[in-house]
Motif scaffolding. Sequence first.
Motif, PDB file in Angstrom:
ATOM      1  N   LEU A 189       0.809  -1.226   0.000  1.00 40.88           N
ATOM      2  CA  LEU A 189       0.000   0.000   0.000  1.00 40.88           C
ATOM      3  C   LEU A 189       0.839   1.272   0.000  1.00 40.88           C
ATOM      4  O   LEU A 189       0.423   2.291  -0.543  1.00 40.88           O
ATOM      5  CB  LEU A 189      -0.944   0.009   1.208  1.00 40.88           C
ATOM      6  CG  LEU A 189      -1.946  -1.144   1.276  1.00 40.88           C
ATOM      7  CD1 LEU A 189      -2.811  -1.005   2.522  1.00 40.88           C
ATOM      8  CD2 LEU A 189      -2.802  -1.185   0.029  1.00 40.88           C
TER       9      LEU A 189
ATOM     10  N   GLN B 211       2.805   4.703   1.294  1.00 48.54           N
ATOM     11  CA  GLN B 211       2.436   5.914   2.009  1.00 48.54           C
ATOM     12  C   GLN B 211       1.895   6.918   0.996  1.00 48.54           C
ATOM     13  O   GLN B 211       2.140   6.782  -0.197  1.00 48.54           O
ATOM     14  CB  GLN B 211       3.673   6.507   2.700  1.00 48.54           C
ATOM     15  CG  GLN B 211       4.356   5.565   3.671  1.00 48.54           C
ATOM     16  CD  GLN B 211       3.520   5.314   4.898  1.00 48.54           C
ATOM     17  OE1 GLN B 211       2.805   6.200   5.363  1.00 48.54           O
ATOM     18  NE2 GLN B 211       3.576   4.106   5.429  1.00 48.54           N
ATOM     19  N   PRO B 212       1.188   7.955   1.440  1.00 52.40           N
ATOM     20  CA  PRO B 212       0.695   8.953   0.474  1.00 52.40           C
ATOM     21  C   PRO B 212       1.807   9.550  -0.399  1.00 52.40           C
ATOM     22  O   PRO B 212       1.614   9.770  -1.580  1.00 52.40           O
ATOM     23  CB  PRO B 212       0.053  10.017   1.369  1.00 52.40           C
ATOM     24  CG  PRO B 212      -0.329   9.295   2.608  1.00 52.40           C
ATOM     25  CD  PRO B 212       0.725   8.226   2.809  1.00 52.40           C
TER      26      PRO B 212
ATOM     27  N   PRO C 105       3.278   5.736  -3.024  1.00 45.73           N
ATOM     28  CA  PRO C 105       2.330   4.616  -3.044  1.00 45.73           C
ATOM     29  C   PRO C 105       3.047   3.278  -3.184  1.00 45.73           C
ATOM     30  O   PRO C 105       4.168   3.205  -3.675  1.00 45.73           O
ATOM     31  CB  PRO C 105       1.469   4.917  -4.275  1.00 45.73           C
ATOM     32  CG  PRO C 105       1.679   6.348  -4.563  1.00 45.73           C
ATOM     33  CD  PRO C 105       3.055   6.668  -4.094  1.00 45.73           C
TER      34      PRO C 105
END
Length: 131
Positions: free
Chosen positions: A121, A123-124, A127
């Motif tokens: 997933l 991190q912002p 990605p």
Amino acid sequence: AIDEASSPRGPDDHRLMVGVRVRPLSAAESARGAVDCLSVTEGNKVFARDPDEKMGGRDYLRLQQFNDHAYQFDAAFGPESGSSEVYARLVRRVVTAVIDGYNGACFAYGATGSGKTHTMLGQPQEPGVMP
């Protein structure tokens, strides 16, 4: 001619590939003075150092034994590797095959805290490998 290095498809289309990603130390691990015990070399080898201090001191019963281990995978990524590199080397070929109508799977396996969510997933700001 097909450039197999950049092509997501090649002669190994149907081969299971195993990759490992060494996650970076967390802020909490770094704050308490933890050190990396894994190193990645040559893009597919992982060396694990087994420090004597883990049990509170030297293990005198194992002094003549080697505690370090070496492992080899289809691909190995160090803590400095980004998700885009992992995607390009392992996941892109699976996604392309699925789009072409074939079955494919990509999964993360490991102990709690080993970095599965970090890889899949992300991190912002970076990605993960899941498109």
